[in-house]
Design a protein around this motif. Sequence first.
Motif, PDB file in Angstrom:
ATOM      1  N   GLN A   1      41.964  83.114  25.159  1.00  0.00           N
ATOM      2  CA  GLN A   1      42.200  84.411  24.535  1.00  0.00           C
ATOM      3  C   GLN A   1      40.873  85.136  24.368  1.00  0.00           C
TER       4      GLN A   1
ATOM      5  N   ARG B   1      41.499  94.157  19.131  1.00  0.00           N
ATOM      6  CA  ARG B   1      42.338  93.945  20.310  1.00  0.00           C
ATOM      7  C   ARG B   1      42.220  92.479  20.726  1.00  0.00           C
TER       8      ARG B   1
ATOM      9  N   ARG C   1      43.671  89.758  23.844  1.00  0.00           N
ATOM     10  CA  ARG C   1      44.397  89.606  25.103  1.00  0.00           C
ATOM     11  C   ARG C   1      44.572  88.131  25.390  1.00  0.00           C
TER      12      ARG C   1
ATOM     13  N   PRO D   1      46.027  86.208  28.380  1.00  0.00           N
ATOM     14  CA  PRO D   1      46.590  86.422  29.718  1.00  0.00           C
ATOM     15  C   PRO D   1      47.704  85.436  30.076  1.00  0.00           C
TER      16      PRO D   1
ATOM     17  N   THR E   1      49.126  91.443  24.912  1.00  0.00           N
ATOM     18  CA  THR E   1      48.016  92.177  24.309  1.00  0.00           C
ATOM     19  C   THR E   1      48.454  92.618  22.926  1.00  0.00           C
TER      20      THR E   1
END
Lengths: 328, 328, 328
Positions: C218, C240, C242, C244, C249
Amino acid sequence: TATHSAWAQAADASSVQIYGLLDAFVGSMKRSDEPGRTKLLGSGGMTTAYWGVRGSESLGGGLQAQFALESFFQTDSGTFGRNSTDPYFSRNAWVGLAGGFGQLSLGRQTNPMFVASGAFNPFGVSLQFSPVMLHTWQPTYNRAVLGDSVWSNAIQYTSPTFAGLRASLLYGMGEVQDREGIRNLNLALNYAAGPFAAVVSVQQAKTGPGFTATIGRQDAALIGASYDFKAVQLYGQLQRTRTPDIRTTADTAQLGAAVPVGAGRFLASVARTERKVTGSPGTQRTTWALGYDHFLSKRTDLYAVYMRDRLTGFSGSGSVGVGMRHRF
Amino acid sequence: TATHSAWAQAADASSVQIYGLLDAFVGSMKRSDEPGRTKLLGSGGMTTAYWGVRGSESLGGGLQAQFALESFFQTDSGTFGRNSTDPYFSRNAWVGLAGGFGQLSLGRQTNPMFVASGAFNPFGVSLQFSPVMLHTWQPTYNRAVLGDSVWSNAIQYTSPTFAGLRASLLYGMGEVQDREGIRNLNLALNYAAGPFAAVVSVQQAKTGPGFTATIGRQDAALIGASYDFKAVQLYGQLQRTRTPDIRTTADTAQLGAAVPVGAGRFLASVARTERKVTGSPGTQRTTWALGYDHFLSKRTDLYAVYMRDRLTGFSGSGSVGVGMRHRF
Amino acid sequence: TATHSAWAQAADASSVQIYGLLDAFVGSMKRSDEPGRTKLLGSGGMTTAYWGVRGSESLGGGLQAQFALESFFQTDSGTFGRNSTDPYFSRNAWVGLAGGFGQLSLGRQTNPMFVASGAFNPFGVSLQFSPVMLHTWQPTYNRAVLGDSVWSNAIQYTSPTFAGLRASLLYGMGEVQDREGIRNLNLALNYAAGPFAAVVSVQQAKTGPGFTATIGRQDAALIGASYDFKAVQLYGQLQRTRTPDIRTTADTAQLGAAVPVGAGRFLASVARTERKVTGSPGTQRTTWALGYDHFLSKRTDLYAVYMRDRLTGFSGSGSVGVGMRHRF
């Protein structure tokens, strides 16, 4: 107000001490018989970390009440104990009396054979980088001595020191219903005079980690000596353990030296263990370590160690660590 | 430097105390209903061992902030808690305010019925050798009172002492979603005047150790009294518990005496519990103990106790212990 | 006598501090996505409770050895840790050196992104009532940041403060055999000048709570700022994350204000998190809180908070708590 029960006790806490030791290192580790290498931020490179509370009370006539509560922990993860099966006060939890007669204590107490094996090698009680401590006490190194380095349910008598000699007897109860014979017993004799020190420690253990339904007893003996020539301090020890239920005998020898240079000490130690199993081929493990320990103060030191390990049937492999130790 | 968050707090630690109690004994133990005898190095022969941190802060106008964090542990093995289900600060973990209004505290707190049962028998809170404490609180003795001797998630109000009287209310929340009715409640009234002391404690418990899907509630009441005639101090208490879901009523009575002799006290106590189960034959348990407690100082004592226990359907059996207790 | 190994160490304990924080509240709690409401006596309404030991030693030339051992615990039940998977010293367990060069420390250490998220909202590090902390760190609120708020096996370097700027780098080792790439890394830059403060923190995490066989990495970033206008202090932050491997998100924003009135502070904060999952409908969570925090002293305060939470697909629901916090 003093209404809560917690407040009813007016302790004179003046003699209580909080103390401990933290030790962390960056290392790259591989035992000879491990399939791979692990890079890590480890704990206890030179001394297994712990914190504790201890105290004493003068009872008059030279008599003292004493206690110690000490908890091993891991500096890298904050976990208590040396492993997941340890109790909280895994290092010591005892209360006792001391006086002219010596000392008598009850509870969980450090095995004198562990103290002896740590005192007579230059890397001390390190369970990461002291070759002889790894051979003797570390489960991942197929430790020679069963029953752990700390004994629960134990009574210890330590004599006064007389002409440099001090004897101790540690008796650990198995607490098995209707089975008094399941118990641990250690006898130790320490000698110190000027630059020379020596120890003899013998034990028979029947309870604790390593004992199972099929392994019921182990006999062990250790002799150690050291001599401080100022320019160099030499350390030697010999051990033998016999575990009849698995027809195993292990013989361990250690030679070591420490050379003081300014505020530091260069350290070297080699340990070799021959393990014989009746009816099977035996194994040999040889582990050596070279290190430098630099003292920033009496309480704080930095260290670097290289260690090489080889077990029969596996190729040799090296481990390295650089770390910091702090006593409080 | 003050770059780490741990260093940001400049606590005035002057009012914080570290304190505790160790207690270890050598014993030979057998309950009436046990199949065999166990020789052991035990913990808490007279008082369950613990260590703690407590403190108070004066807030002006007679108001104080107070807290206590106390962890039971076992002197023989170093394990935390009284058993494997205990939390770390199993003895107390609360914060509160005290002043002219009394005391209000929030957290995990000792049940006043436990304090009362310990205060009105000569062996105190011993969970090894006090007959009435074994009958009331020890799971292996089929304890009369469910819900443990310490309550979690609890609010306690204790009144100021007025004319020797002090009242307390302890309310423990069950914290079950959409079920507020699952809670514990204890009311206690203490009285002390010169040589005389007495207590009344009633409670209804619904949550904690001993409560299950089929045991949802228990009502309990205790009255106790003691009188100190100087040559002898007498103790008495009566208890009743009702557990409707298992149609069980238990009645316990205790009589005890303590005789001071020099630096020691001779102790004697007997407890009897009649347990009635509707539609089944009841049981009776009678346990008595004789002991001697010798104080080496206010903080350190040595003790010896003989106890005899008999439960309906089993033969009587004796237990004996010799130990040491030290407060710090 | 000094016969026991525990007594061999003559620690100068003068620089060691015992300290901590208790926090308990009475509350009625319901997340938007919870099926029911729970009334409780909870812990850590404003700050997760902990106790610790820390110390420092002057080594000369401006160099210091430092350490901290800190254990989270629950004031309501006495349990150690924030949850059942925490180690004992879950809050901090590190040793290091500090001097003109900054600070270098080894062990288990608080994630600077956690410190930043707590510093730039008016409810601080509360994991009960701070909207942005719940969104970011609380598992029951589907925390945005994986890998926990404290990192084990970590090395941290913190720079000296220069022109109000201070940088830190935290590197956490995964300690997986033959897999060095599994590690955590955080970079943080703090700025403070008069009434203004700000932070930028970025990290990539691969190990710790929340990472599984299918979630391997992450990336996260946070910026925060605050300005103290005296009559009101404003706080803002944006995050923020993310992840994947699960195509997720999460964007979180927080706005808050604190208004000092006499010995108290009125607090208001709102946080909103938009979670987007590629190929699935996203979710939005909005949580706001209003509170009042009244200081009885610098160390002791009483607080009351109302919080409202709403998650996509569920109806909004309110929680309320009234509690006490005490530092020692």
